[in-house]
Scaffold this active site. Structure first.
Site, PDB file in Angstrom:
ATOM      1  N   SER A  69      69.877   6.069  68.456  1.00 54.57           N
ATOM      2  CA  SER A  69      71.032   5.338  68.956  1.00 54.57           C
ATOM      3  C   SER A  69      71.285   5.511  70.452  1.00 54.57           C
ATOM      4  O   SER A  69      72.024   4.706  71.020  1.00 54.57           O
ATOM      5  CB  SER A  69      72.283   5.799  68.194  1.00 54.57           C
ATOM      6  OG  SER A  69      72.536   7.167  68.452  1.00 54.57           O
ATOM      7  N   LYS A  76      76.293   9.034  77.443  1.00 54.72           N
ATOM      8  CA  LYS A  76      76.377   8.197  76.241  1.00 54.72           C
ATOM      9  C   LYS A  76      77.842   7.931  75.890  1.00 54.72           C
ATOM     10  O   LYS A  76      78.682   8.827  76.046  1.00 54.72           O
ATOM     11  CB  LYS A  76      75.650   8.914  75.085  1.00 54.72           C
ATOM     12  CG  LYS A  76      75.494   8.085  73.823  1.00 54.72           C
ATOM     13  CD  LYS A  76      74.671   8.842  72.769  1.00 54.72           C
ATOM     14  CE  LYS A  76      74.494   8.044  71.493  1.00 54.72           C
ATOM     15  NZ  LYS A  76      73.699   8.757  70.469  1.00 54.72           N
ATOM     16  N   SER A 128      68.256  10.516  67.408  1.00 52.89           N
ATOM     17  CA  SER A 128      68.780   9.572  68.399  1.00 52.89           C
ATOM     18  C   SER A 128      68.550   9.921  69.862  1.00 52.89           C
ATOM     19  O   SER A 128      68.796   9.099  70.733  1.00 52.89           O
ATOM     20  CB  SER A 128      70.274   9.362  68.184  1.00 52.89           C
ATOM     21  OG  SER A 128      70.452   8.431  67.156  1.00 52.89           O
TER      22      SER A 128
END
Ligand code: GLN
EC number: 6.3.5.7
Length: 447
Positions: free
Chosen positions: A125, A50, A149
């Protein structure tokens, strides 16, 4: 796609070849926009990262315009641990700006598509990480979970996503959203891979003052035949869609069939979770984002004086959702409102933690929905408030610091994946993975 467990057995040459093919495959599926770019560090098994986790010499931007031009000068602890365990960092994945969101639409790099239906969001996210694994463009990925997330995009994309107990995984090198809630965790094709990756990235780290002094591992002790006592939440699930309720019923029956004891429990009304979370998270985010002033990191928009440079840099560098949360966070921390909002949120947080402690006196795990619906279509959540409300099932876990794992259970009538989560008491990751493995085997979800 081969599993992480299988990939760990490949030779150096086989891995190098695999990575070439993977790169070609990622390019061929560029429309999904799971990856921002693909670089490789290390000779090991490729893991997608990420965009808020520091990988030395990579551009790492938390999906934001304000961090364009910033190059990470060091590796996050999780990256160091991965490199030491025969893994490599391979590609950075798309995300909501500063991990604020549930759809990955707030990224500076544009939206990521859900591989199951490209008109739908992948969740967020960590939407890029989830989409990469779901589309067969990553063996496994790292995400971060502040209020869901990891688990929510895992549920929307039909993969496994695990949020560790707060303090289990070092946050050193994680771009902070809300420091008292954030945890890095694995996003994988199956439960066993999640356990393997969790083992690799977890453990005490003196570079993170909130790191727990615990180093116990789970993957070589996984035991799906352990009989557990699992709480279900009859009232709580009333807020979910019919599809999710059906999946819940399916999972309850599967767990019964596997020999687990099912008992009923209740959580307090989720409106308290949402208030406590959005006050706490925005307050901490406001403080954490103060460092992006155009002087020390990334983008700078030069104004007529220093103050104007701060203003121009932040006005142009942050997107709307981030600005909204900075305003909200400053509001709840401002004198006059601090007692009324921030302090009250902390008291509520304490109550949330206590209610879980009480439930875990009698049970090993709790079964809960992850999201009230399957992945929504782009633009469907028309107001920020609607998006915040959709976090009702994930955020109390972060407020209480507990470990939880989202496991794919079924699909909606439209073919969209539905994941459910198991929640365990703090530091009970072994129980969490054992229960999840049992659920996975009994359900036999087909991707
Ligand atoms: N959707 C939640 C939020 O927007 C959770 C995000 C996260 O876990 N990073 O704050």
């Amino acid at each position: 796609m081969i599993t992480l467990k299988e990939a760990l057995k490949l030779s150096k040459d086989e891995l190098a070849k695999f990575k070439e093919e993977l790169k070609t495959n990622i390019e061929a599926n560029a429309d999904i926009n799971a990856y921002i770019d693909v670089h490789n560090v290390g000779e090991g098994v490729p893991i997608a990262i990420k965009d808020n986790i520091q990988v030395k010499e990579w551009s790492v931007t938390s999906g934001s315009n304000i961090l364009q031009g910033y190059i990470a000068p060091y590796n996050a602890t999780v990256i160091e641990k991965m490199l030491g365990a025969g893994l490599s960092a391979f590609g950075r994945t798309n995300m909501d700006e500063f991990a604020m969101g549930s759809t990955t639409e707030s990224s500076f790099y544009g939206k990521t598509l859900n591989p199951h239906n490209k008109d739908c969001v992948p969740g967020g996210s960590s939407g890029g990480s989830a989409a990469a694994v779901a589309a067969g463009l990553a063996i496994a990925a790292l995400g971060s979970d502040t209020g869901g997330s990891i688990r929510q995009p895992a549920s929307f994309c039909g993969i496994v996503g695990m949020k560790p107990t707060y303090g289990r995984v070092s946050r050193y090198g994680l771009g902070a959203y809300a420091s008292s809630l954030d945890q890095i965790g694995p996003m994988t094709q199956n439960v066993e891979d999640a356990a393997i990756l969790y083992d690799i990235i977890s453990g005490h780290d003196e570079k993170d003052s909130t790191s727990a002094n615990k180093n116990d591992k789970v993957s070589d002790k996984l035991n799906a035949s352990r009989k557990l006592r699992i709480a279900v939440l009859p009232k709580h699930i009333q807020n979910a869609s019919e599809d999710v309720k059906k999946a819940y019923e399916l999972a309850v029956n599967a767990l019964k069939n596997a020999g687990h004891e099912i008992v009923e429990a209740e959580l307090m009304d989720a409106k308290f979770d949402i208030s406590a979370y959005y006050i706490t998270a925005t307050a901490e985010a406001t403080t954490n984002l103060a460092r992006y002033d155009g002087i020390r990191y990334g983008n700078r928009v030069v104004g007529k004086d220093l103050n104007d440079t701060f203003i121009q840099t932040r006005s142009q560098g942050f997107g709307d959702e981030v600005k909204r949360r900075i305003l909200l966070g400053n509001f709840v921390l401002s004198s006059g409102y601090y007692e009324a909002y921030y302090v009250k949120a902390q008291k509520t947080r304490h109550l949330i933690k206590e209610q879980y402690e009480k439930i875990f006196e009698n049970v090993d795990l709790i079964l809960s929905p992850v999201a009230p619906t399957t992945a929504n279509k782009f633009g469907e959540l028309s107001t920020p408030m609607e998006m915040y409300l959709s976090d009702l099932y994930t955020i109390s876990v972060n407020l209480a610091g507990l470990p939880a794992i989202s496991v794919p259970v079924s699909k909606s009538s439209e073919g969209m994946p539905i994941g459910l989560q198991l929640i365990a008491n703090a530091y009970e990751e072994q129980t969490l993975f054992d229960g999840a493995l049992s659920l996975e085997r009994e359900i036999n979800y087909s991707r």
